[in-house]
Design a protein around this motif. Structure first.
Motif, PDB file in Angstrom:
ATOM      1  N   GLY A 178       1.066  -1.372  -0.189  1.00  0.00           N
ATOM      2  CA  GLY A 178       0.383  -0.060  -0.069  1.00  0.00           C
ATOM      3  C   GLY A 178       0.563   1.061  -0.362  1.00  0.00           C
ATOM      4  O   GLY A 178       0.740   2.334  -0.285  1.00  0.00           O
ATOM      5  N   ASP A 179       2.521   1.105  -0.143  1.00  0.00           N
ATOM      6  CA  ASP A 179       3.116   2.063  -0.027  1.00  0.00           C
ATOM      7  C   ASP A 179       2.654   2.970  -0.650  1.00  0.00           C
ATOM      8  O   ASP A 179       2.474   2.777  -1.821  1.00  0.00           O
ATOM      9  CB  ASP A 179       4.599   1.651   0.122  1.00  0.00           C
ATOM     10  N   PRO A 180       2.608   4.421  -1.092  1.00  0.00           N
ATOM     11  CA  PRO A 180       2.349   5.431  -1.974  1.00  0.00           C
ATOM     12  C   PRO A 180       2.769   5.256  -3.336  1.00  0.00           C
ATOM     13  O   PRO A 180       2.663   5.716  -4.510  1.00  0.00           O
ATOM     14  CB  PRO A 180       1.423   6.798  -1.517  1.00  0.00           C
ATOM     15  N   ARG A 181       4.323   4.962  -2.824  1.00  0.00           N
ATOM     16  CA  ARG A 181       5.557   5.335  -3.741  1.00  0.00           C
ATOM     17  C   ARG A 181       5.137   3.938  -4.565  1.00  0.00           C
ATOM     18  O   ARG A 181       5.803   4.538  -5.783  1.00  0.00           O
ATOM     19  CB  ARG A 181       6.621   5.123  -2.964  1.00  0.00           C
ATOM     20  N   PHE A 182       4.768   3.261  -4.389  1.00  0.00           N
ATOM     21  CA  PHE A 182       5.252   2.786  -5.365  1.00  0.00           C
ATOM     22  C   PHE A 182       3.619   1.360  -6.555  1.00  0.00           C
ATOM     23  O   PHE A 182       4.102   0.670  -7.315  1.00  0.00           O
ATOM     24  CB  PHE A 182       5.405   0.439  -4.551  1.00  0.00           C
ATOM     25  N   GLN A 183       3.290   2.375  -5.973  1.00  0.00           N
ATOM     26  CA  GLN A 183       1.127   1.788  -6.825  1.00  0.00           C
ATOM     27  C   GLN A 183       1.724   2.188  -7.682  1.00  0.00           C
ATOM     28  O   GLN A 183       0.862   1.589  -8.549  1.00  0.00           O
ATOM     29  CB  GLN A 183       0.302   2.992  -6.197  1.00  0.00           C
ATOM     30  N   GLU A 184       2.402   2.867  -8.926  1.00  0.00           N
ATOM     31  CA  GLU A 184       2.368   3.159 -10.076  1.00  0.00           C
ATOM     32  C   GLU A 184       2.830   1.883 -10.998  1.00  0.00           C
ATOM     33  O   GLU A 184       2.546   1.796 -11.976  1.00  0.00           O
ATOM     34  CB  GLU A 184       3.848   4.121 -10.643  1.00  0.00           C
ATOM     35  N   LEU A 185       3.696   0.795 -10.175  1.00  0.00           N
ATOM     36  CA  LEU A 185       4.115  -0.413 -10.788  1.00  0.00           C
ATOM     37  C   LEU A 185       3.232  -1.013 -11.114  1.00  0.00           C
ATOM     38  O   LEU A 185       2.974  -2.247 -11.256  1.00  0.00           O
ATOM     39  CB  LEU A 185       5.314  -1.116 -10.112  1.00  0.00           C
ATOM     40  N   ALA A 186       2.111  -1.163  -9.928  1.00  0.00           N
ATOM     41  CA  ALA A 186       0.923  -1.671 -11.218  1.00  0.00           C
ATOM     42  C   ALA A 186       0.576  -1.459 -12.435  1.00  0.00           C
ATOM     43  O   ALA A 186      -1.130  -1.585 -12.302  1.00  0.00           O
ATOM     44  CB  ALA A 186      -0.012  -1.788  -9.947  1.00  0.00           C
ATOM     45  N   GLU A 187       0.028  -0.107 -12.788  1.00  0.00           N
ATOM     46  CA  GLU A 187      -0.152   0.317 -13.878  1.00  0.00           C
ATOM     47  C   GLU A 187       0.102  -0.587 -14.586  1.00  0.00           C
ATOM     48  O   GLU A 187       1.327  -0.864 -15.252  1.00  0.00           O
ATOM     49  CB  GLU A 187       0.244   1.742 -13.633  1.00  0.00           C
ATOM     50  N   PRO A 188      -0.422  -0.815 -15.734  1.00  0.00           N
ATOM     51  CA  PRO A 188      -0.514  -1.630 -17.286  1.00  0.00           C
ATOM     52  C   PRO A 188       0.694  -0.861 -17.734  1.00  0.00           C
ATOM     53  O   PRO A 188       0.979  -1.472 -18.512  1.00  0.00           O
ATOM     54  CB  PRO A 188      -1.507  -1.529 -17.550  1.00  0.00           C
ATOM     55  N   ARG A 190       2.822  -8.336 -16.242  1.00  0.00           N
ATOM     56  CA  ARG A 190       1.939  -6.745 -15.478  1.00  0.00           C
ATOM     57  C   ARG A 190       1.554  -7.322 -13.513  1.00  0.00           C
ATOM     58  O   ARG A 190       0.878  -8.478 -13.698  1.00  0.00           O
ATOM     59  CB  ARG A 190       1.018  -6.812 -16.189  1.00  0.00           C
ATOM     60  N   VAL A 191       1.979  -6.821 -12.849  1.00  0.00           N
ATOM     61  CA  VAL A 191       2.045  -7.019 -11.799  1.00  0.00           C
ATOM     62  C   VAL A 191      -0.024  -7.017 -11.209  1.00  0.00           C
ATOM     63  O   VAL A 191       0.097  -8.291 -10.070  1.00  0.00           O
ATOM     64  CB  VAL A 191       2.358  -5.710 -10.620  1.00  0.00           C
TER      65      VAL A 191
END
Length: 288
Positions: free
Chosen positions: A215-225, A260-261
């Motif tokens: 849930g760390d906001p720094r890494f949420q972009e890594l789940a984007e397509p 894709r994560v």
């Protein structure tokens, strides 16, 4: 025809990418091995004023002088910092950024700042900070010997001949390239990205999934397509240990392939290249 700009990391020149570049050209792509100011055969151009801005301008000029309408920027290790900065300045010319066993730079942070604040391995962290503090003449960070007891798995698959060449051609790193913060203007927002993990000496896709799940906001972009991921079962120098496999991964990344994560683990196996037996180690500056 895909055009690749291949950017080396700390202490290294464009010569590092020679074998991969040859394989990319043989497959019909364009390939440009970047040598940043002060590195490789340009080491005589380094000075106290050489910093991240210098290397960013090196790459921006290289992009401007490539005839292809778009390029894939490929970064190894520290190279991710000037690569991301250059992509931010020329977003209309960059189709994708590929991180090869490289940290994920954060806006407003320097390479050394991220090492100090985020690297979990105390031994490696302190060794890097010590080299910076002991920079010769106040600005030249000397390259460490490859036989230093840091992470021997990083040299997995690298021949003795290649190790000798790494030691011989490594150049002092201008301290300013490590201490100047990265400044982005939003040009890379939404840009396609790929992370290539070398799992013999570091983490893999599982770590990205764990970071996203935290849930760390720094890494949420890594789940984007727009983000894809690959694993290579080799050490930190895949351009030397497995150039064929790395060239194939780069071609696949340019085509938009990769795990894709957000899609779950079911397709992760198809994005691993089995070139050796590796181990997992989560001590990295950032997820890629």
């Amino acid at each position: 025809m895909t055009a690749f700009v291949l950017v080396p990391g700390t202490h290294m020149g464009g010569w590092l990418w020679r074998e991969v570049a040859g394989r990319l050209r043989a497959a019909g792509s364009e390939a440009y091995e970047a040598t940043l100011t002060g590195m490789g055969d340009r080491r005589h151009l380094a000075g106290p004023q050489t910093d991240l801005e210098t290397h960013t301008e090196d790459l921006t000029q290289l992009i401007d002088h490539v005839d292809a309408p778009e390029v894939v920027l490929v970064a190894h290790c520290y190279g991710s910092y000037p690569v991301l900065a250059a992509a931010d300045r020329r977003p209309e010319r960059v189709s994708r950024v590929v991180y090869v066993d490289a940290p994920l730079p954060q806006d407003g942070h320097s390479m050394l700042g991220q090492v100090r604040e985020q690297m979990q391995d105390e031994v490696i962290r302190e060794a890097m900070l010590r080299r910076a503090a002991e920079a010769q003449d106040g600005w030249r960070m000397m390259p460490p010997a490859l036989d230093e007891a840091r992470n021997p798995a990083n040299l997995t698959g690298v021949s003795e001949e290649a190790r000798v060449r790494l030691n011989r051609l490594a150049a002092p790193q201008p301290l300013g390239t490590f201490t100047q913060p990265l400044r982005l203007a939003g040009g890379t927002a939404g840009m396609p990205m790929t992370g290539v993990f070398c799992t013999a000496g570091g983490p893999g896709i599982a770590m990205v999934e764990a970071l996203v799940a935290s849930g760390d906001p720094r890494f949420q972009e890594l789940a984007e397509p727009r983000w894809g991921f690959f694993e290579l079962a080799t050490g930190h120098w895949p351009m030397l240990s497995c150039p064929d496999e790395l060239a194939e991964v780069l071609r696949r990344a340019a085509a938009g392939e990769g795990h894709r994560v957000g899609a779950g683990r079911q397709d992760a196996g198809a994005n691993r290249q089995d070139v050796g037996t590796g181990r997992q180690d989560a001590d990295r500056v950032a997820p890629v």
